[in-house]
Design a protein around this motif. Structure first.
Motif, PDB file in Angstrom:
ATOM      1  N   ILE A   1     -57.701  -5.261  23.623  1.00 46.20           N
ATOM      2  CA  ILE A   1     -56.898  -4.316  24.476  1.00 46.20           C
ATOM      3  C   ILE A   1     -55.484  -4.926  23.970  1.00 46.20           C
ATOM      4  O   ILE A   1     -54.945  -5.921  24.007  1.00 46.20           O
TER       5      ILE A   1
ATOM      6  N   ALA B   1     -50.552  -1.202  28.599  1.00 43.28           N
ATOM      7  CA  ALA B   1     -50.463  -0.812  30.177  1.00 43.28           C
ATOM      8  C   ALA B   1     -49.542   0.575  30.478  1.00 43.28           C
ATOM      9  O   ALA B   1     -49.094   0.971  31.483  1.00 43.28           O
TER      10      ALA B   1
ATOM     11  N   PHE C   1     -55.422   2.341  24.182  1.00 37.80           N
ATOM     12  CA  PHE C   1     -55.716   1.604  25.296  1.00 37.80           C
ATOM     13  C   PHE C   1     -56.706   0.516  24.845  1.00 37.80           C
ATOM     14  O   PHE C   1     -56.895  -0.603  25.430  1.00 37.80           O
ATOM     15  N   TYR C   2     -57.857   0.924  24.595  1.00 36.70           N
ATOM     16  CA  TYR C   2     -59.112   0.044  23.844  1.00 36.70           C
ATOM     17  C   TYR C   2     -59.421   0.314  22.367  1.00 36.70           C
ATOM     18  O   TYR C   2     -59.398   1.476  22.094  1.00 36.70           O
TER      19      TYR C   2
ATOM     20  N   ASN D   1     -58.210  -9.492  25.678  1.00 38.29           N
ATOM     21  CA  ASN D   1     -56.795  -8.967  26.136  1.00 38.29           C
ATOM     22  C   ASN D   1     -55.905  -9.602  25.017  1.00 38.29           C
ATOM     23  O   ASN D   1     -55.497 -10.559  25.426  1.00 38.29           O
TER      24      ASN D   1
ATOM     25  N   ASP E   1     -52.606  -8.129  25.201  1.00 39.26           N
ATOM     26  CA  ASP E   1     -51.482  -7.441  25.853  1.00 39.26           C
ATOM     27  C   ASP E   1     -50.953  -8.656  26.506  1.00 39.26           C
ATOM     28  O   ASP E   1     -51.581  -9.645  26.889  1.00 39.26           O
TER      29      ASP E   1
ATOM     30  N   THR F   1     -50.123  -8.409  29.726  1.00 42.11           N
ATOM     31  CA  THR F   1     -50.340  -7.709  30.965  1.00 42.11           C
ATOM     32  C   THR F   1     -51.659  -7.875  31.485  1.00 42.11           C
ATOM     33  O   THR F   1     -52.712  -7.791  30.566  1.00 42.11           O
TER      34      THR F   1
ATOM     35  N   HIS G   1     -55.590  -6.807  32.622  1.00 39.67           N
ATOM     36  CA  HIS G   1     -56.179  -5.788  32.566  1.00 39.67           C
ATOM     37  C   HIS G   1     -57.794  -6.038  32.867  1.00 39.67           C
ATOM     38  O   HIS G   1     -58.020  -7.214  33.350  1.00 39.67           O
ATOM     39  N   THR G   2     -58.487  -5.105  33.086  1.00 39.24           N
ATOM     40  CA  THR G   2     -60.102  -5.137  33.250  1.00 39.24           C
ATOM     41  C   THR G   2     -60.773  -4.344  32.075  1.00 39.24           C
ATOM     42  O   THR G   2     -60.145  -3.346  31.875  1.00 39.24           O
TER      43      THR G   2
ATOM     44  N   CYS H   1     -59.809   0.367  33.155  1.00 41.14           N
ATOM     45  CA  CYS H   1     -59.202  -0.562  33.793  1.00 41.14           C
ATOM     46  C   CYS H   1     -58.905  -0.253  34.981  1.00 41.14           C
ATOM     47  O   CYS H   1     -57.985   0.560  35.441  1.00 41.14           O
TER      48      CYS H   1
ATOM     49  N   HIS I   1     -54.991  -0.119  35.458  1.00 40.37           N
ATOM     50  CA  HIS I   1     -54.276   0.949  34.943  1.00 40.37           C
ATOM     51  C   HIS I   1     -55.469   2.187  34.573  1.00 40.37           C
ATOM     52  O   HIS I   1     -55.956   1.966  33.276  1.00 40.37           O
TER      53      HIS I   1
ATOM     54  N   MET J   1     -56.453   4.132  31.270  1.00 39.24           N
ATOM     55  CA  MET J   1     -57.061   3.260  30.167  1.00 39.24           C
ATOM     56  C   MET J   1     -58.731   3.559  30.342  1.00 39.24           C
ATOM     57  O   MET J   1     -59.280   2.798  31.093  1.00 39.24           O
TER      58      MET J   1
END
Length: 364
Positions: free
Chosen positions: A274, A279, A287-288, A305, A307, A309, A311-312, A351, A354, A357
């Motif tokens: 990620i 985001a 995004f991925y 992740n 990033d 921020t 995420h999931t 996500c 978001h 994503m």
């Protein structure tokens, strides 16, 4: 007066039989497989007959020795009952053992009493045979006093016994013993065919209300054996030292419950990143990375992740929502999430924080 020539062997046989029954249902010894649980019950049954006949010989004795013996016998039964009551033990082991004690004890005392008090009305031998048969039927149907039929155990796939035990270190592969699995024909182990990468730790959880086991079938538990698993119990198996191949396993209490464990060679995990800025819903934003991946059954996919921020990685799509196949929960910066894909198919994910994503995992 009491007959000590009968009471002494009666007490000995009762103690030996009771110890065998306890060892059997505690899972300490593999007596279900060997059939010794039935022999233990029979020894206890005969011991109680001798004990009761000795106490009742010549009528109910009032001697101090007879009183002491009676108190010892009652003390054993009361101690077990008080322990179960104090601990509020509702496990299948406690209930079953209490039932066994009653099924063996009551008929034994009745047989002894009839044989001593009414020999001209009911022949002692006939009473013993009849009551023993009735007790055997009760044990057979109510408490499962029967060893697994060898014809019901698949005889295949030779495997080597692990030579060393080590602490589990791999990722977890979960298998459930389903509710109602004790009924023949119902779903039992989920999944029924588990494909696991060597090195992973398998966790069997008994979500049924009855006791079960997870026992390798071909060697009667030498490769792996959970012993008795009561409701809610978990059995873990580290597959590091298991040979690559196929293993049949079953529940020795309910031998129609059979499943398959397939151990495969370790596969290199596929990594999905990620990236920073994921985001932000901008054009050409990744995004991925990669967004779409193709893997084979049994492959582990790792999301990381990078990033700053949260995420999931949640299976499903923004329109239909999560479908429950996998979910990383909230992943903070630097967090990782792994998932093993055990079934072929196409898995969309997104996500939940978001929803623009999205990604896809194709499993062949």
């Amino acid at each position: 007066m009491s007959n000590w020539d009968l009471m002494m062997p009666g007490m000995g046989l009762t103690a030996i039989g009771l110890a065998g029954v306890v060892l059997s249902y505690a899972g300490i010894a593999h007596t279900f497989i060997d059939g010794l649980h039935a022999l233990s019950g029979l020894v206890m049954f005969i011991g109680l007959i001798f004990l009761a006949v000795g106490i009742l010989d010549g009528g109910i004795s009032t001697s101090n020795k007879a009183k002491a013996t009676t108190l010892v016998v009652l003390g054993i039964a009361l101690s077990f009952g008080l322990y179960a009551l104090a601990t509020m033990n509702t496990s299948a082991f406690t209930v079953t053992l209490a039932g066994i004690l009653m099924a063996i004890g009551f008929p034994a005392i009745i047989i002894a009493y009839l044989a001593m008090k009414h020999p001209t009305i009911v022949k002692p031998v006939g009473v013993i045979v009849g009551m023993a048969a009735a007790t055997g039927i009760i044990m057979w149907f109510a408490f499962g006093f029967v060893s697994p039929d060898t014809s019901m155990i698949p005889q295949q796939v030779g495997v080597e016994e692990p030579t060393q035990e080590i602490e589990p270190t791999g990722s977890i592969f979960a298998i459930q013993i389903l509710e109602g699995s004790s009924e023949e024909g119902n779903p039992d182990y989920e999944p029924g065919i588990a494909v696991v990468t060597q090195g992973y730790t398998i966790e069997w959880t008994n979500v049924d209300s009855l006791a079960h086991t997870v026992t390798s079938a071909v060697d009667y538990g030498d490769t792996f054996d959970s012993s008795i698993m009561n409701a809610g119990d978990v059995f873990t198996l580290d597959t590091t030292n298991l040979e690559i191949g196929e293993y049949e396993y079953l529940c020795i209490i309910h031998p129609w419950m059979v499943a398959t464990l397939i151990i495969e060679e370790s596969k290199e995990a596929i990594k999905v990143t990620i990236p920073e800025g994921a985001a932000i819903p901008e054009e050409e934003q990744i995004f991925y990375d990669p967004q779409i991946i193709d893997v084979t059954v049994g492959t582990t996919v790792t999301w990381k992740n990078v990033d700053n921020t949260m995420h999931t990685a949640t299976s499903g799509n923004p329109d239909g929502g999560a479908d429950g196949v996998f979910d990383s929960d909230i992943m903070s910066a630097g967090d990782k999430f792994e998932f093993i894909f055990t079934d072929a198919g196409s898995y969309d994910y997104y996500c939940i924080l978001h929803p623009w994503m999205i990604g896809t995992v194709n499993v062949e």
